[in-house]
Design an enzyme around this catalytic site. Sequence first.
Site, PDB file in Angstrom:
ATOM      1  N   ARG A   1       0.853  -1.193   0.000  1.00 31.57           N
ATOM      2  CA  ARG A   1       0.000   0.000   0.000  1.00 31.57           C
ATOM      3  C   ARG A   1       0.886   1.239   0.000  1.00 31.57           C
ATOM      4  O   ARG A   1       1.075   1.882   1.024  1.00 31.57           O
ATOM      5  CB  ARG A   1      -0.927  -0.038   1.212  1.00 31.57           C
ATOM      6  CG  ARG A   1      -1.916  -1.200   1.158  1.00 31.57           C
ATOM      7  CD  ARG A   1      -2.669  -1.355   2.448  1.00 31.57           C
ATOM      8  NE  ARG A   1      -1.782  -1.750   3.540  1.00 31.57           N
ATOM      9  CZ  ARG A   1      -2.206  -2.011   4.789  1.00 31.57           C
ATOM     10  NH1 ARG A   1      -3.499  -1.902   5.072  1.00 31.57           N
ATOM     11  NH2 ARG A   1      -1.363  -2.358   5.722  1.00 31.57           N
TER      12      ARG A   1
ATOM     13  N   ASP B   1       2.330   4.953  -0.362  1.00 35.48           N
ATOM     14  CA  ASP B   1       1.730   6.205   0.066  1.00 35.48           C
ATOM     15  C   ASP B   1       1.756   7.228  -1.059  1.00 35.48           C
ATOM     16  O   ASP B   1       2.303   6.981  -2.138  1.00 35.48           O
ATOM     17  CB  ASP B   1       2.500   6.736   1.277  1.00 35.48           C
ATOM     18  CG  ASP B   1       1.635   7.623   2.175  1.00 35.48           C
ATOM     19  OD1 ASP B   1       0.512   7.968   1.759  1.00 35.48           O
ATOM     20  OD2 ASP B   1       2.095   7.975   3.273  1.00 35.48           O
TER      21      ASP B   1
ATOM     22  N   ARG C   1      11.433   5.302   4.230  1.00 41.08           N
ATOM     23  CA  ARG C   1      11.758   6.728   4.157  1.00 41.08           C
ATOM     24  C   ARG C   1      12.419   7.234   5.432  1.00 41.08           C
ATOM     25  O   ARG C   1      13.256   8.138   5.393  1.00 41.08           O
ATOM     26  CB  ARG C   1      10.506   7.536   3.817  1.00 41.08           C
ATOM     27  CG  ARG C   1      10.066   7.319   2.364  1.00 41.08           C
ATOM     28  CD  ARG C   1       9.004   8.305   1.938  1.00 41.08           C
ATOM     29  NE  ARG C   1       7.720   7.995   2.515  1.00 41.08           N
ATOM     30  CZ  ARG C   1       6.852   8.903   2.973  1.00 41.08           C
ATOM     31  NH1 ARG C   1       7.167  10.175   2.941  1.00 41.08           N
ATOM     32  NH2 ARG C   1       5.692   8.534   3.448  1.00 41.08           N
TER      33      ARG C   1
END
Length: 254
Positions: A50, A52, A193
């Site tokens: 999923r 972002d 990230r």
Amino acid sequence: MRYRARCEYDGTDFAGFQLQSRSRTVQGELEAALARLNGGERVTVDGAGRTDAGVHALGQVIAFTYRGTVPTGRLLRAVNAQLPPDVAIRDLRRVPDGFQPRYAARYREYRYTVWNGPRSPLRERTALGVRAPLDTVAMSRAGSVFIGRHDFSAFGAADRSPVRTVHAVRVRRDGRLVTIDVRADAFLRGMVRRMVAVLLEVGVGKMDETGVRAALAGPGPAFDGAAAPAVGLCLRRVALGRSPREQNGEHEER
């Protein structure tokens, strides 16, 4: 018939992969395309990850059940003809009923791309521009801290099962282009990230390997939850082939 396919998309103008009622998403575009081929009836699309808002994909895996009778080759062309320019599918094939890419994934591999040079509008559409010189040797040493099975609570959103196994972290330079590849069984939300943000701090000399190790073992969010921008992140590969007993449904990077 149940199908799976590889899905590629430029995430710049998407609010993420997962369907949202008021935002443009990759799942939304895929389901709209399939619905047009299915007499207006919704066809649910499942994804292996999923991603972002702003995150790209080269090797996302999707699956859907289609009740029409169009041959596989024609169906691939028909779906792509209905999709916008920033998303496409390939390698469409039949799979057993009940196949779920999220649970079938053996590992995922993300790449974070950094343009370590002068301002470049084209390159920086899918890469983070960093002007200061980066010490990729130091970044590579620090990246090795993440390899293995750890509690990654300090580098991801809260999760009831924060332990993940990172198989590899590779930092490489090709001229002005720096890539950070991270391969793991699964990821916490925001994990890649946040890892990249710390490695960039190492790269500019503000932190060392010892600091990364301490952050991983720390009780709270590492460096106040700092995360690299989504623009440089791409889901490069989803390797399939987990056995049923391994399919535990862990969350995936967004």
